[in-house]
Design a protein around this motif. Structure first.
Motif, short mmCIF file in Angstrom:
data_model
loop_
_atom_site.label_atom_id
_atom_site.label_comp_id
_atom_site.label_asym_id
_atom_site.label_seq_id
_atom_site.Cartn_x
_atom_site.Cartn_y
_atom_site.Cartn_z
N GLU A 108 -18.70 12.37 2.48
CA GLU A 108 -18.19 13.43 1.78
C GLU A 108 -17.09 12.98 0.71
O GLU A 108 -15.99 12.77 1.36
N ALA A 109 -17.27 13.61 -0.53
CA ALA A 109 -16.27 13.44 -1.52
C ALA A 109 -15.39 14.66 -1.41
O ALA A 109 -15.64 15.42 -1.03
N PHE A 110 -14.03 14.35 -2.05
CA PHE A 110 -13.20 15.26 -1.75
C PHE A 110 -12.20 15.17 -3.00
O PHE A 110 -12.12 14.23 -3.63
N CYS A 111 -11.58 16.01 -3.31
CA CYS A 111 -10.69 16.30 -4.52
C CYS A 111 -9.24 15.64 -4.22
O CYS A 111 -8.49 16.19 -3.53
N THR A 112 -8.81 15.00 -5.16
CA THR A 112 -7.17 14.46 -5.31
C THR A 112 -7.01 14.30 -6.68
O THR A 112 -8.16 14.35 -7.81
N PRO A 113 -5.80 14.06 -7.02
CA PRO A 113 -5.42 14.02 -8.48
C PRO A 113 -6.34 12.67 -9.09
O PRO A 113 -6.51 12.77 -10.23
N ARG A 114 -6.39 11.74 -8.24
CA ARG A 114 -7.03 10.30 -8.77
C ARG A 114 -8.76 10.74 -9.10
O ARG A 114 -9.17 10.24 -10.15
N SER A 115 -9.33 11.53 -8.18
CA SER A 115 -10.82 11.74 -8.23
C SER A 115 -11.02 12.72 -9.21
O SER A 115 -11.70 12.78 -10.05
N LEU A 116 -9.83 13.58 -9.44
CA LEU A 116 -10.13 14.52 -10.62
C LEU A 116 -9.93 13.96 -11.99
O LEU A 116 -10.60 14.29 -13.03
N HIS A 117 -9.12 12.96 -12.05
CA HIS A 117 -8.94 11.89 -13.15
C HIS A 117 -10.35 11.31 -13.64
O HIS A 117 -10.69 11.14 -14.75
N ALA A 118 -10.85 10.81 -12.36
CA ALA A 118 -12.11 10.00 -12.51
C ALA A 118 -13.26 11.02 -13.24
O ALA A 118 -14.12 10.69 -13.84
N LEU A 119 -13.32 12.14 -12.55
CA LEU A 119 -14.23 13.36 -13.00
C LEU A 119 -13.90 13.61 -14.56
O LEU A 119 -14.90 13.79 -15.36
N GLY A 120 -12.58 13.55 -14.96
CA GLY A 120 -12.33 13.97 -16.35
C GLY A 120 -12.90 12.52 -17.35
O GLY A 120 -13.44 12.93 -18.58
N PHE B 71 -4.17 19.01 -4.49
CA PHE B 71 -3.19 18.42 -4.17
C PHE B 71 -2.78 18.55 -2.74
O PHE B 71 -1.91 18.09 -2.27
N SER B 72 -3.87 19.43 -2.10
CA SER B 72 -3.86 19.14 -0.61
C SER B 72 -5.17 18.95 -0.11
O SER B 72 -5.76 19.82 0.31
N PRO B 73 -5.70 17.60 0.05
CA PRO B 73 -6.83 17.26 0.37
C PRO B 73 -7.20 17.70 1.92
O PRO B 73 -6.31 17.61 2.51
N ARG C 85 15.52 -4.58 -4.89
CA ARG C 85 15.14 -4.27 -3.36
C ARG C 85 13.64 -3.63 -3.33
O ARG C 85 13.24 -3.32 -4.22
N THR C 86 12.81 -3.99 -2.27
CA THR C 86 11.50 -3.62 -2.49
C THR C 86 11.18 -2.20 -1.77
O THR C 86 11.53 -2.05 -0.45
N PRO C 87 10.49 -1.30 -2.16
CA PRO C 87 10.03 -0.16 -1.85
C PRO C 87 8.62 -0.57 -1.20
O PRO C 87 7.71 -1.05 -1.85
N LEU C 88 8.34 0.58 -0.22
CA LEU C 88 6.73 0.51 0.30
C LEU C 88 6.39 2.09 -0.01
O LEU C 88 6.94 2.84 1.06
N PHE C 89 5.80 2.28 -0.82
CA PHE C 89 5.23 3.74 -1.06
C PHE C 89 4.03 3.90 -0.16
O PHE C 89 3.14 3.52 -0.47
N ILE C 90 4.26 5.02 1.08
CA ILE C 90 3.29 5.00 1.81
C ILE C 90 2.70 6.56 1.51
O ILE C 90 3.51 7.48 1.65
N GLY C 91 1.61 6.81 1.20
CA GLY C 91 0.98 7.98 1.13
C GLY C 91 -0.42 8.20 1.31
O GLY C 91 -1.29 7.20 1.32
N PRO C 92 -1.19 9.31 1.23
CA PRO C 92 -2.71 9.65 1.19
C PRO C 92 -3.33 8.92 0.10
O PRO C 92 -2.80 8.87 -1.04
N PRO C 93 -4.48 8.63 0.12
CA PRO C 93 -5.28 8.07 -1.05
C PRO C 93 -5.20 9.27 -2.09
O PRO C 93 -5.36 10.56 -2.02
N GLY C 94 -5.41 8.45 -3.45
CA GLY C 94 -5.53 9.58 -4.52
C GLY C 94 -4.38 10.47 -5.16
O GLY C 94 -4.84 11.14 -5.92
N ILE C 95 -3.34 9.91 -4.69
CA ILE C 95 -2.13 10.68 -5.03
C ILE C 95 -1.42 10.33 -6.31
O ILE C 95 -0.56 10.49 -6.60
N ALA C 96 -2.22 9.27 -6.80
CA ALA C 96 -1.62 8.62 -8.31
C ALA C 96 -0.34 7.61 -8.03
O ALA C 96 0.33 7.59 -9.17
#
Length: 257
Positions: free
Chosen positions: A216-228, A204-206, A27-38
């Motif tokens: 304006e840039a903002f911090c998420t798990p994805r953007s922190l990974h990019a900074l790494g 974790f709470s952008p 079956r097909t899931p649709l994961f809906i969430g804000p940008p950058g949460i991995a």
């Protein structure tokens, strides 16, 4: 009591665990969430865990970003074949021939136009688009951002809603993310991992999108990974960035001031 979507959700680090449920049920899931949460990173992790479960060295994830494609890219072109017309094969068909199992991961699904959603609908319900049939060892998984995330999301067509399991997804648990971030795969500098641990509210709470300037840039798990990744390539690493005007500009441009 009537349940609301706000009451029930998973964190994105749980995608790897529960993706196995959808793989095994077909079956097909649709994961809906804000940008950058991995979301994408944890779908890839799910494939690695499925490979262990099925005793195979590798289960591929074929990613397709639907916000930048048209319906003919996923459905194929209708062309004459003698006295009938047939669809050409979608581009992603080739990899399903090469591997017995896999995940067809259609990202930015909510950002896709209604025409693209319509083209994908038979694939979700029947595993078929035109002449193309998804092999039995492959499954479809979808992801996208919500209407309030200012990410170009469109409304979902009702027949799509009725064919998927909409899984509302939030930022990962900080400890789970830290475990992943410290792995050889992520290679995130320890200073940034420590920052996430000490300031989880920032990572974790952008901020609400409407509170930010358009550029304006903002911090998420994805953007922190990019900074790494940037820090690992910068002279002197994270500390070198802090001591440099250019390094600080790069930091602010990736995760915000």
């Amino acid at each position: 009591m009537t349940a609301t979507t706000a009451e029930y959700f998973i964190t994105s680090d749980q995608i790897a665990e529960y993706a196995q449920v959808f793989y095994n049920s077909k079956r097909t899931p649709l994961f809906i969430g804000p940008p950058g949460i991995a979301k994408t990173a944890f779908v890839r992790q799910a494939a690695r865990e499925l490979a262990v479960q099925y005793g195979t060295p590798f289960i591929p994830v074929r990613e397709l970003h639907l916000a930048s494609v048209s319906e003919v890219d996923v459905r194929g072109y209708l062309i004459p074949d003698g006295n009938k017309a047939v669809f050409t094969e979608p581009e992603f068909f080739a990899i399903t021939r090469q591997h017995e199992r896999g995940i067809l991961f259609l990202d930015e699904f909510v950002q896709a136009s209604h025409e693209v959603q319509k083209a994908i609908a038979p694939l979700i319900l029947e595993g078929r688009i035109g002449e193309y049939v998804l092999p039995p060892g492959w499954v479809v998984m979808l992801a996208g951002n919500g209407l309030g995330d200012n990410a170009g999301a469109n409304t979902l067509l009702s027949h799509i809603v009725n064919r998927v399991c909409i899984v509302h997804t939030r930022a990962p648990d900080v400890d789970e993310w830290v475990t992943w971030a410290a792995s050889d795969e992520a290679k995130i500098p320890f200073e940034l991992i420590a920052f996430a641990k000490v300031r989880p509210n920032v990572v974790f709470s952008p901020p609400k999108i409407d509170e930010l300037a358009p550029d304006e840039a903002f911090c998420t798990p994805r953007s922190l990974h990019a900074l790494g990744d940037i820090a690992n390539a910068f002279p002197g690493g994270t500390r070198g960035m802090v001591a440099s005007t250019a390094g600080m500009a790069f930091m602010c441009g990736t995760v915000g001031a």
